[in-house]
Scaffold this motif. Structure first.
Motif, mmCIF file in Angstrom:
data_model
loop_
_atom_site.group_PDB
_atom_site.id
_atom_site.type_symbol
_atom_site.label_atom_id
_atom_site.label_comp_id
_atom_site.label_asym_id
_atom_site.label_seq_id
_atom_site.Cartn_x
_atom_site.Cartn_y
_atom_site.Cartn_z
ATOM 1 N N ALA A 142 0.832 -1.215 0.000
ATOM 2 C CA ALA A 142 0.000 0.000 0.000
ATOM 3 C C ALA A 142 0.861 1.258 0.000
ATOM 4 O O ALA A 142 0.586 2.211 -0.740
ATOM 5 C CB ALA A 142 -0.930 -0.009 1.205
ATOM 6 N N ILE A 143 1.912 1.265 0.802
ATOM 7 C CA ILE A 143 2.792 2.439 0.869
ATOM 8 C C ILE A 143 3.513 2.638 -0.456
ATOM 9 O O ILE A 143 3.641 3.769 -0.949
ATOM 10 C CB ILE A 143 3.793 2.313 2.035
ATOM 11 N N SER A 144 3.981 1.556 -1.078
ATOM 12 C CA SER A 144 4.725 1.706 -2.328
ATOM 13 C C SER A 144 3.830 2.220 -3.458
ATOM 14 O O SER A 144 4.259 3.059 -4.253
ATOM 15 C CB SER A 144 5.385 0.388 -2.720
ATOM 16 N N ARG A 145 2.602 1.738 -3.519
ATOM 17 C CA ARG A 145 1.686 2.236 -4.556
ATOM 18 C C ARG A 145 1.329 3.698 -4.332
ATOM 19 O O ARG A 145 1.238 4.475 -5.276
ATOM 20 C CB ARG A 145 0.432 1.389 -4.608
ATOM 21 N N ALA A 146 1.150 4.073 -3.092
ATOM 22 C CA ALA A 146 0.837 5.479 -2.793
ATOM 23 C C ALA A 146 2.060 6.361 -3.030
ATOM 24 O O ALA A 146 1.925 7.512 -3.449
ATOM 25 C CB ALA A 146 0.361 5.612 -1.354
#
Length: 86
Positions: free
Chosen positions: A36-40
């Protein structure tokens, strides 16, 4: 972490199979959070920058490889991100 529990299970058969669920659950939760953090971060969301800083600080305690990755994350998230190019 899972390797330790697998070895413990092989050496001591009294260890219940449910003891494997906690480390596996933690790893799945960390994987999902990282995804989730990498996509955001690719979308340059402001909360992803703060979350990356928190992860970077946590990684500083994982000497030696985690420290290097933590410093890299902090160096790349220290300045505000520009808007992504479409």
């Amino acid at each position: 972490m899972i390797v330790v529990f697998l070895l413990a299970r092989l050496l001591w058969s009294e260890l219940p199979g449910s003891a494997m669920l906690l480390p596996a659950g933690v790893l799945v939760a960390l994987f999902t959070l990282h995804l989730a953090i990498s996509r955001a971060a690719l979308a340059a969301r402001p909360w992803a920058r703060i979350a990356s800083m928190v992860v970077g600080v946590c990684l500083l305690f994982g000497f030696p490889v985690g420290t290097v990755i933590g410093v890299y994350l902090l160096a790349n998230t220290w300045q505000p991100w520009s808007t992504p190019v479409a």
